[in-house]
Write a protein that holds these residues in place. Sequence first.
Motif, PDB file in Angstrom:
ATOM      1  N   ASN A  73       0.973  -1.046  -0.259  1.00 54.63           N
ATOM      2  CA  ASN A  73       0.112   0.419   0.064  1.00 54.63           C
ATOM      3  C   ASN A  73       0.628   1.111   0.072  1.00 54.63           C
ATOM      4  N   ILE A  98      -7.355  -1.399  -2.727  1.00 47.42           N
ATOM      5  CA  ILE A  98      -5.949  -1.102  -3.247  1.00 47.42           C
ATOM      6  C   ILE A  98      -7.296   0.906  -3.398  1.00 47.42           C
ATOM      7  N   SER A 102      -0.547   2.426  -4.420  1.00 45.45           N
ATOM      8  CA  SER A 102       0.100   1.146  -4.052  1.00 45.45           C
ATOM      9  C   SER A 102       0.651   0.881  -4.598  1.00 45.45           C
TER      10      SER A 102
END
Length: 117
Positions: A73, A98, A102
């Motif tokens: 991340n 996400i 990321s």
Amino acid sequence: MDTIKKLGSLMLILTISLPCFAKKKVEFKGNFNKRVKTSTSELPIRGWLEDNNKDLLLEFSTNLGTVQVTVTNSMGEVVYNQSVVTKPSVGISLDEEIKEGSTVSITDGKNLVYGEI
């Protein structure tokens, strides 16, 4: 011959439509020396993050064997780390959504490609 044309048309439709359902393309950088040489310099890996931001679709144009896929991340924490046997298309479901910033990295131990989401 008619069957070959139909099969070719079906493959073309699938190739075009598969990435269309994905939200964001992952642009990979790096180097992955392919075992099978081709006339293009394009990487043998393409990827997309689905609309739900939890599913990653990877497409391999060449059999690369087993690779390590890691997703980190924006804070640098690993949210996914798994060995994957390359197939033409691999779907990965992630436990958490996400966010932008990321990174996805794919390695076979010698070669490395990475892309920011």
